[in-house]
Design a protein around this motif. Structure first.
Motif, PDB file in Angstrom:
ATOM      1  N   SER A 161       0.809  -1.228   0.000  1.00 34.36           N
ATOM      2  CA  SER A 161       0.000   0.000   0.000  1.00 34.36           C
ATOM      3  C   SER A 161       0.837   1.270   0.000  1.00 34.36           C
ATOM      4  CB  SER A 161      -0.934   0.009   1.221  1.00 34.36           C
ATOM      5  OG  SER A 161      -0.172  -0.099   2.423  1.00 34.36           O
ATOM      6  N   ASP A 162       2.098   1.196   0.472  1.00 35.04           N
ATOM      7  CA  ASP A 162       2.935   2.391   0.584  1.00 35.04           C
ATOM      8  C   ASP A 162       4.305   2.130  -0.061  1.00 35.04           C
ATOM      9  OD1 ASP A 162       4.102   4.774   1.189  1.00 35.04           O
ATOM     10  OD2 ASP A 162       3.841   4.635   3.368  1.00 35.04           O
ATOM     11  N   PRO A 163       4.375   2.156  -1.406  1.00 38.35           N
ATOM     12  CA  PRO A 163       5.658   1.887  -2.080  1.00 38.35           C
ATOM     13  C   PRO A 163       6.757   2.871  -1.698  1.00 38.35           C
ATOM     14  CG  PRO A 163       3.819   1.839  -3.646  1.00 38.35           C
ATOM     15  CD  PRO A 163       3.298   2.406  -2.360  1.00 38.35           C
ATOM     16  N   THR A 164       6.390   4.124  -1.388  1.00 41.83           N
ATOM     17  CA  THR A 164       7.393   5.122  -1.014  1.00 41.83           C
ATOM     18  C   THR A 164       8.118   4.719   0.258  1.00 41.83           C
ATOM     19  OG1 THR A 164       6.072   6.870  -2.044  1.00 41.83           O
ATOM     20  CG2 THR A 164       7.770   7.550  -0.485  1.00 41.83           C
ATOM     21  N   LEU A 165       7.385   4.206   1.238  1.00 38.36           N
ATOM     22  CA  LEU A 165       8.001   3.741   2.484  1.00 38.36           C
ATOM     23  C   LEU A 165       8.945   2.576   2.205  1.00 38.36           C
ATOM     24  CD1 LEU A 165       8.256   3.655   5.570  1.00 38.36           C
ATOM     25  CD2 LEU A 165       6.236   2.161   5.619  1.00 38.36           C
TER      26      LEU A 165
END
Length: 402
Positions: A159-163
């Motif tokens: 859900s959070d590729p940036t993280l």
């Protein structure tokens, strides 16, 4: 600053534009600064290394000084304190610099001086990564990856590729002093474009391992024997989806780990011999670079480097030109290993798999084998503690006294 030639205002020849943006923000600032600094160093008598352009070497008679540059952060060392003091004085006169004394912290790397060498770690940096991930109170694991872990592109998108990218990028920088989880980070880095939930779980396991070994780092000890020794290994067709091999190497100088790598090969190998031979070629190239660097540092060992491999077929190809007829499908670039062996610049030798240190860079290992290889790489915690101004005391001695 001055007005450009041909466009000088005759009424106000000394006027220039007001600079509203800091020089650090200009694109040409780093290049201009390095040119200014390198010009001063060359004038003083330093020579720029061809193996590493950020390294400058000064030699005069029996005096040696090394200066390493990272933008405006400098590391200076040498064998003559008087020459070092004189040079620092010249630097003060030329630039507005601040002498921070003995090296103890540099770009996130913590340096501890011991009686017989150095200890490099990134404890604070590792703590910051765990804090960012919210895993400071997580459970610990003994290895970065389980032997059953596999990385594939299928699965539910995270859900959070940036993280994910942020954590993996931070872990990559952590491998500067923590080669023991290079393989795990390399596997996680191959899915930055589209990570899945399973990939993030693997990253969390790596972080759990980092939590348990936060104080670990690289141990460097003085050694009278400064032989260059390299280990090369490849895991043939390891990737399930592309069938490309993963290769790794570790290079030691006087028993100290100075270079290592864990990467996926760019092409598919048709045999384990081919993948091992390609790995040997890449390792040989790195060894040659290390020898060039040591030559410029005036510290090149007299013994020729040794490259160890656990594949007899690949080893045979480096020593027998006749076997090359059976390997024409391998790019010619990789055959320079044989030329290095024939010219006497490199010595290749067989090493049993149980002693192949590069294994830790090519696959997930069982706990006992992983910890054994980690120790041989000289990755561990500081083997002593400091108490005020007292001398360094060994932990084992303290425990015995208790």
């Amino acid at each position: 600053m001055e007005q450009p030639k041909g466009f000088v205002d005759s009424a106000f020849p000394t006027h220039v534009c007001k600079l509203n943006k800091a020089l650090y923000g200009l694109k040409q600032a780093p290049r201009a600064w390095f040119h200014r600094l390198s010009s001063f160093l060359v004038t003083y008598g330093f020579t720029c290394s061809r193996a590493d352009t950020s390294l400058f070497v000064f030699r005069k008679d029996d005096c040696l000084m090394y200066l390493l540059v990272y933008v405006d952060d400098l590391i200076l060392t040498g064998n003559k304190p008087i020459m070092l003091t004189n040079f620092i004085t010249r630097l003060h006169n030329e630039f507005a610099i601040k002498d921070l004394g003995s090296l103890n912290y540099f770009l996130g790397l913590e340096v501890v001086h011991t009686d017989d060498g150095l200890f490099l770690s990134q404890c604070k940096y590792a703590h910051d990564i765990l804090s960012r991930a919210g895993l400071l109170e997580t459970k610990l694991v003994p290895t970065p990856l389980a032997t059953t872990d596999t990385f594939v592109s299928t699965g539910s998108p995270f859900s959070d590729p940036t993280l994910y990218r942020s954590l993996v990028g931070a872990l990559q920088y952590l491998t500067i002093t923590r080669p023991d989880h290079s393989y795990a980070v390399n596997q996680a880095s191959q899915f930055l474009h589209a990570p899945t939930d399973q990939h993030f779980q693997s990253v969390k396991r790596i972080l759990r391992y980092v939590k348990g070994t936060m104080s670990y780092g690289l141990i460097f000890k003085r050694s009278k024997r400064t032989t260059i020794l390299g280990y090369s290994d490849a895991d043939w067709a390891q990737c399930i989806e592309t069938r490309r091999s993963t290769y790794g190497y570790s290079i030691f100088l006087g028993g100290n780990l100075v270079s290592w790598s864990a990467k996926k090969q760019p092409t598919v190998s048709r045999s384990s011999c081919e993948s091992e031979y390609r790995a040997m070629a890449n390792t040989a190239a790195e060894i040659i670079w290390v020898t060039h660097l040591l030559r410029e540092l005036h510290a090149l060992p007299s013994d020729r480097p040794t490259l160890l491999c656990d594949n007899r077929s690949a080893l045979f190809m480096t020593q027998n030109p006749v076997s090359h007829k059976r390997a024409k499908h391998i790019d010619l670039d990789y055959h320079f290993v044989w030329e290095l062996v024939m010219s006497g610049k490199l010595y290749t030798r067989f090493v049993p798999t149980k002693l192949q240190l590069a294994d830790i860079f090519t696959k997930s290992l069982p706990r006992s084998q992983f910890q054994h290889f980690r120790t041989l790489l000289r990755v561990g915690s500081l083997p002593f503690r400091l108490r005020g101004d007292d001398r360094i005391k060994d932990n084992s001695t303290n425990q015995a006294n208790d």
